[in-house]
Scaffold this motif. Sequence first.
Motif, PDB file in Angstrom:
ATOM      1  N   ASN A 145       0.799  -1.233   0.000  1.00  0.00           N
ATOM      2  CA  ASN A 145       0.000   0.000   0.000  1.00  0.00           C
ATOM      3  C   ASN A 145       0.830   1.281   0.000  1.00  0.00           C
ATOM      4  N   GLY A 146       1.913   1.276  -0.775  1.00  0.00           N
ATOM      5  CA  GLY A 146       2.701   2.498  -0.941  1.00  0.00           C
ATOM      6  C   GLY A 146       3.597   2.842   0.237  1.00  0.00           C
ATOM      7  N   ASP A 147       3.858   1.869   1.114  1.00  0.00           N
ATOM      8  CA  ASP A 147       4.767   2.119   2.237  1.00  0.00           C
ATOM      9  C   ASP A 147       6.213   2.002   1.724  1.00  0.00           C
ATOM     10  N   GLU A 148       6.827   3.160   1.440  1.00  0.00           N
ATOM     11  CA  GLU A 148       8.131   3.145   0.790  1.00  0.00           C
ATOM     12  C   GLU A 148       9.235   2.583   1.692  1.00  0.00           C
ATOM     13  N   GLN A 149       9.229   2.976   2.963  1.00  0.00           N
ATOM     14  CA  GLN A 149      10.277   2.517   3.873  1.00  0.00           C
ATOM     15  C   GLN A 149      10.262   0.994   4.003  1.00  0.00           C
ATOM     16  N   LYS A 150       9.048   0.471   4.175  1.00  0.00           N
ATOM     17  CA  LYS A 150       8.936  -0.984   4.313  1.00  0.00           C
ATOM     18  C   LYS A 150       9.333  -1.686   3.011  1.00  0.00           C
ATOM     19  N   SER A 151       8.982  -1.071   1.881  1.00  0.00           N
ATOM     20  CA  SER A 151       9.350  -1.672   0.589  1.00  0.00           C
ATOM     21  C   SER A 151      10.858  -1.749   0.439  1.00  0.00           C
ATOM     22  N   GLN A 152      11.559  -0.690   0.851  1.00  0.00           N
ATOM     23  CA  GLN A 152      13.027  -0.680   0.772  1.00  0.00           C
ATOM     24  C   GLN A 152      13.602  -1.752   1.702  1.00  0.00           C
ATOM     25  N   ASP A 153      13.033  -1.858   2.900  1.00  0.00           N
ATOM     26  CA  ASP A 153      13.498  -2.886   3.852  1.00  0.00           C
ATOM     27  C   ASP A 153      13.300  -4.287   3.269  1.00  0.00           C
ATOM     28  N   PHE A 154      12.126  -4.473   2.670  1.00  0.00           N
ATOM     29  CA  PHE A 154      11.816  -5.786   2.084  1.00  0.00           C
ATOM     30  C   PHE A 154      12.762  -6.099   0.925  1.00  0.00           C
ATOM     31  N   LEU A 155      13.097  -5.054   0.163  1.00  0.00           N
ATOM     32  CA  LEU A 155      14.013  -5.256  -0.964  1.00  0.00           C
ATOM     33  C   LEU A 155      15.365  -5.749  -0.453  1.00  0.00           C
ATOM     34  N   GLN A 156      15.845  -5.101   0.602  1.00  0.00           N
ATOM     35  CA  GLN A 156      17.128  -5.521   1.179  1.00  0.00           C
ATOM     36  C   GLN A 156      17.020  -6.961   1.708  1.00  0.00           C
ATOM     37  N   ASP A 157      15.916  -7.246   2.399  1.00  0.00           N
ATOM     38  CA  ASP A 157      15.740  -8.585   2.976  1.00  0.00           C
ATOM     39  C   ASP A 157      15.735  -9.675   1.910  1.00  0.00           C
ATOM     40  N   PHE A 201       5.363  -0.393 -14.546  1.00  0.00           N
ATOM     41  CA  PHE A 201       6.243   0.038 -13.448  1.00  0.00           C
ATOM     42  C   PHE A 201       7.298   1.043 -13.889  1.00  0.00           C
ATOM     43  N   SER A 202       7.591   1.068 -15.184  1.00  0.00           N
ATOM     44  CA  SER A 202       8.614   2.008 -15.648  1.00  0.00           C
ATOM     45  C   SER A 202       8.121   3.462 -15.587  1.00  0.00           C
ATOM     46  N   THR A 203       6.793   3.640 -15.439  1.00  0.00           N
ATOM     47  CA  THR A 203       6.288   5.012 -15.368  1.00  0.00           C
ATOM     48  C   THR A 203       6.436   5.611 -13.968  1.00  0.00           C
ATOM     49  N   GLU A 204       6.667   4.740 -12.965  1.00  0.00           N
ATOM     50  CA  GLU A 204       6.856   5.238 -11.591  1.00  0.00           C
ATOM     51  C   GLU A 204       8.330   5.603 -11.408  1.00  0.00           C
ATOM     52  N   ASP A 205       8.756   6.665 -12.055  1.00  0.00           N
ATOM     53  CA  ASP A 205      10.191   6.966 -12.112  1.00  0.00           C
ATOM     54  C   ASP A 205      10.810   7.328 -10.774  1.00  0.00           C
ATOM     55  N   SER A 206      10.006   7.940  -9.913  1.00  0.00           N
ATOM     56  CA  SER A 206      10.593   8.477  -8.687  1.00  0.00           C
ATOM     57  C   SER A 206      11.068   7.395  -7.727  1.00  0.00           C
ATOM     58  N   LEU A 207      10.453   6.231  -7.785  1.00  0.00           N
ATOM     59  CA  LEU A 207      10.792   5.182  -6.822  1.00  0.00           C
ATOM     60  C   LEU A 207      12.024   4.384  -7.265  1.00  0.00           C
ATOM     61  N   GLN A 208      13.090   4.533  -6.510  1.00  0.00           N
ATOM     62  CA  GLN A 208      14.344   3.836  -6.813  1.00  0.00           C
ATOM     63  C   GLN A 208      14.879   3.173  -5.542  1.00  0.00           C
ATOM     64  N   PRO A 209      15.613   2.056  -5.693  1.00  0.00           N
ATOM     65  CA  PRO A 209      16.173   1.411  -4.494  1.00  0.00           C
ATOM     66  C   PRO A 209      17.162   2.346  -3.791  1.00  0.00           C
ATOM     67  N   SER A 210      17.149   2.339  -2.459  1.00  0.00           N
ATOM     68  CA  SER A 210      18.120   3.148  -1.715  1.00  0.00           C
ATOM     69  C   SER A 210      19.524   2.635  -2.028  1.00  0.00           C
ATOM     70  N   ARG A 236      22.504  -1.968  -1.815  1.00  0.00           N
ATOM     71  CA  ARG A 236      23.527  -2.725  -2.546  1.00  0.00           C
ATOM     72  C   ARG A 236      24.813  -2.826  -1.714  1.00  0.00           C
ATOM     73  N   THR A 237      25.205  -1.665  -1.116  1.00  0.00           N
ATOM     74  CA  THR A 237      26.432  -1.642  -0.304  1.00  0.00           C
ATOM     75  C   THR A 237      26.327  -2.622   0.862  1.00  0.00           C
ATOM     76  N   ASN A 238      25.177  -2.587   1.547  1.00  0.00           N
ATOM     77  CA  ASN A 238      24.982  -3.490   2.694  1.00  0.00           C
ATOM     78  C   ASN A 238      25.115  -4.951   2.300  1.00  0.00           C
ATOM     79  N   ILE A 239      24.503  -5.280   1.169  1.00  0.00           N
ATOM     80  CA  ILE A 239      24.517  -6.690   0.750  1.00  0.00           C
ATOM     81  C   ILE A 239      25.931  -7.117   0.347  1.00  0.00           C
ATOM     82  N   LEU A 240      26.628  -6.227  -0.378  1.00  0.00           N
ATOM     83  CA  LEU A 240      28.005  -6.566  -0.776  1.00  0.00           C
ATOM     84  C   LEU A 240      28.895  -6.736   0.452  1.00  0.00           C
ATOM     85  N   GLU A 241      28.653  -5.877   1.450  1.00  0.00           N
ATOM     86  CA  GLU A 241      29.413  -5.969   2.695  1.00  0.00           C
ATOM     87  C   GLU A 241      29.155  -7.326   3.372  1.00  0.00           C
ATOM     88  N   ARG A 242      27.889  -7.713   3.379  1.00  0.00           N
ATOM     89  CA  ARG A 242      27.524  -8.993   3.988  1.00  0.00           C
ATOM     90  C   ARG A 242      28.195 -10.150   3.245  1.00  0.00           C
TER      91      ARG A 242
END
Lengths: 201, 182
Positions: free
Chosen positions: A48-60, B55-64, B68-74
């Motif tokens: 439901n558009g929860d960006e913080q949780k989505s980022q956490d889930f992506l990392q997980d 999903f390509s139209t939702e441009d603003s949403l990008q992975p933090s 990537r850094t955290n996972i590579l570190e792990r």
Amino acid sequence: MSLLKSKYRKQTDEQLMRFLQEREKAAFNELYDRYSVRILKFFHRMLNGDEQKSQDFLQDIFLKIVEKPHLFDSHQSFSTWIFTIARNMCKNEYRKQDVRKIMELKADFETETADRDYFYAQSEQQFDRKQFQTALMNELSKLSDSHRSTFLLRYQQQFSIKEISDILHCSEGTVKSRLFYATQKIAHQLRKYNEEISRNE
Amino acid sequence: MNKQNGYKCDDIEKLLILDELDASEKSRVTLHLENCKRCRQFASDLENIRTGMDFSTEDSLQPSPHIRTNILERMNQARSTKRRSLTELRWKLKSVLEYRVPVYQAALSGVVVLLIILFLQNPPTELQFVAEDQFITAGQDSLVSVPLNVNIIDNIDSVPNQNGGWNSAEDSVFSRYIFPAM
Ligand SMILES: [Zn+2]
């Protein structure tokens, strides 16, 4: 380094997973480039558009993959495998939220109604795609977990009916009927916005 | 319910939703749409949904970037842990081989003491005499020469084999260390 990069770029997802099983970082980087945005956007809509949780889930999800790459069976498709994991993560999250949801339901309903009134007031003056998208996401959030995941896997992630049935572990017939129901419901709800878009174009 | 060229509007909606049509279905759907306003509207609704969902139209949403850094570190950590445990294993193995482990040393001393006791119970002169004697009788047509200055304690029970060698060769070698050549 760039030679190594281009070497991995030509590999299939499944071949990259074999390299990842050997702890090759470049293989992880390539898979991450291919899937991180897709998975993030799937989570964003499922949660439901929860960006913080989505980022956490992506990392997980990527941590799970790099820590236990041997769990991947190279005879299956990587994309359906990763989305199966992603969907299960959301399912578990819904289960956790169930208790909280009942408490928040009333508050949500009141905010939603206020939002919609504002949206309708706006709609008489100007419609654009952005607003349509907001309304679409709003409708999407009202679907059940199974209908929403089917809808997202089809329209957002472009999976075939067969692939969706593999991800959700159900029959193709079930996928089709969920897809008909969800699409017809959303199309019906958004009909007035669609008419507006057609008129403006 | 509207029915154009054999298809009900409901069927058309389903075909449009599935979007996995073969050539003949496609032409029939096109023909139906030409004559049915309701289905044309639905096709347009669907098109807007598809565009809105891409999903390509939702441009603003990008992975933090830190993910990537955290996972590579792990991955690095996992790698160094694996390397560390391998090094530890190698060191342990080396310790055992080089008698660095105290337990191993104790066991070794035990064995030495035991051998000294054995040595004291069986004086070498007597044994050496028997062994040499036996060697002379058995080794007359021997093809394998055994140096006479080697004291072969175990050859008491050994019999020469068909080639004239000794069956308990290992014991013979072992005995050199117990009874150094006189
Ligand atoms: Zn029709």
